[in-house]
Design a protein around this motif. Structure first.
Motif, mmCIF file in Angstrom:
data_model
loop_
_atom_site.group_PDB
_atom_site.id
_atom_site.type_symbol
_atom_site.label_atom_id
_atom_site.label_comp_id
_atom_site.label_asym_id
_atom_site.label_seq_id
_atom_site.Cartn_x
_atom_site.Cartn_y
_atom_site.Cartn_z
ATOM 1 N N ASP A 129 0.824 -1.202 0.000
ATOM 2 C CA ASP A 129 0.000 0.000 0.000
ATOM 3 C C ASP A 129 0.863 1.260 0.000
ATOM 4 O O ASP A 129 0.509 2.272 -0.632
ATOM 5 C CB ASP A 129 -0.933 0.007 1.205
ATOM 6 N N ALA A 130 1.981 1.220 0.709
ATOM 7 C CA ALA A 130 2.879 2.378 0.719
ATOM 8 C C ALA A 130 3.463 2.630 -0.670
ATOM 9 O O ALA A 130 3.523 3.778 -1.135
ATOM 10 C CB ALA A 130 3.996 2.161 1.739
ATOM 11 N N ILE A 131 3.889 1.570 -1.350
ATOM 12 C CA ILE A 131 4.438 1.736 -2.700
ATOM 13 C C ILE A 131 3.354 2.233 -3.654
ATOM 14 O O ILE A 131 3.619 3.078 -4.527
ATOM 15 C CB ILE A 131 5.058 0.416 -3.194
ATOM 16 N N ALA A 132 2.126 1.757 -3.499
ATOM 17 C CA ALA A 132 1.028 2.257 -4.335
ATOM 18 C C ALA A 132 0.821 3.752 -4.130
ATOM 19 O O ALA A 132 0.556 4.501 -5.086
ATOM 20 C CB ALA A 132 -0.258 1.484 -4.023
ATOM 21 N N GLU A 133 0.958 4.212 -2.885
ATOM 22 C CA GLU A 133 0.815 5.637 -2.608
ATOM 23 C C GLU A 133 1.994 6.423 -3.171
ATOM 24 O O GLU A 133 1.816 7.530 -3.704
ATOM 25 C CB GLU A 133 0.695 5.861 -1.102
ATOM 26 N N VAL A 134 3.197 5.871 -3.073
ATOM 27 C CA VAL A 134 4.371 6.524 -3.658
ATOM 28 C C VAL A 134 4.210 6.657 -5.169
ATOM 29 O O VAL A 134 4.602 7.680 -5.766
ATOM 30 C CB VAL A 134 5.648 5.725 -3.308
ATOM 31 N N GLN A 135 3.633 5.666 -5.806
ATOM 32 C CA GLN A 135 3.391 5.752 -7.247
ATOM 33 C C GLN A 135 2.469 6.906 -7.596
ATOM 34 O O GLN A 135 2.592 7.505 -8.665
ATOM 35 C CB GLN A 135 2.810 4.426 -7.752
#
Length: 224
Positions: free
Chosen positions: A66-72
């Protein structure tokens, strides 16, 4: 111009990152870890803001995916970036933008994620993950075993010149943060040599910070 891994020790809860590159001082720009939260590598046309951002997101309760999705969503020019993350539950996630350089690929396993760009071949991250998974002992030893496995599998397309090893545990600072910022020799082995010296002293350095009254002697001339 980089290959790396982020990892968690399931037994101790320590997090670590190891990284190497043909560029100078790669660990200064690309390595991030926070005790109790996770570890992140931000690489390939590096945006150093993405490491702390990912850690902040995981620290707020988001999983690594979820964190990487938000960073994207938030990252500028995210199509040029690679970001690897592992969280406190050992979940992993990787973003590799389509504009990553040269041969780029990634691999994941339990408690470990690896990625690279300008690689000699597509198998390097998988070799790194296998190297970490198959190794035993301290997370620092396992990280170095993984990097050696990646180098043996081909590593970067050209020679590497810098490397780093960062480990966090229960305190607010890295318990190990070893770097080789430039060498014409193998920077991974340079860091490995430093690790041999530093590993036996980790607990002593932590104790000196927490309560120097109970710390061991410093082992230098004049220390009685």
């Amino acid at each position: 111009m980089t290959f790396s891994l982020v990892a968690r020790c399931a037994d101790t809860g320590m997090f670590g990152i190891a990284i190497s590159s043909s560029s100078p001082a790669v660990a200064a720009r690309c390595s991030y870890a926070r005790a109790g939260v996770g570890a992140v590598a931000s690489q390939n046309v590096t945006d150093p803001t993405l490491g702390p951002l990912t850690l902040d997101l995981m620290g707020s309760g988001l999983s690594a995916p979820d964190a990487i999705a938000e960073v994207q969503k938030r990252g500028a020019f995210i199509e040029y970036r690679q970001v690897l993350a592992v969280d406190a539950e050992g979940r992993t996630a990787i973003h590799s933008g389509p504009n990553s350089l040269g041969i780029w690929t990634q691999a994941e396993g339990p408690d470990v994620a690896s990625g690279g760009n300008l690689l000699a071949n597509e198998g390097v991250p998988a070799a790194i993950v296998a190297g970490f998974t198959e190794a035993e002992g301290h997370i620092g030893d396992r990280l170095l075993a993984a990097m050696r496995a990646g180098l043996a599998a081909g590593g970067e397309a050209g020679p590497v010149h810098s490397a780093g090893l960062k480990i966090v545990d229960r305190v607010a600072w890295p318990v190990a943060d070893l770097r080789c910022d430039w060498t014409e020799d193998c920077p991974i082995e340079t860091v490995a040599d430093a690790w041999k010296v530093y590993k036996p002293q980790i607990d002593a350095y932590v104790q000196r910070a927490v309560d120097p009254r109970e710390a061991p002697s410093y082992g230098v001339p004049g220390d009685d």
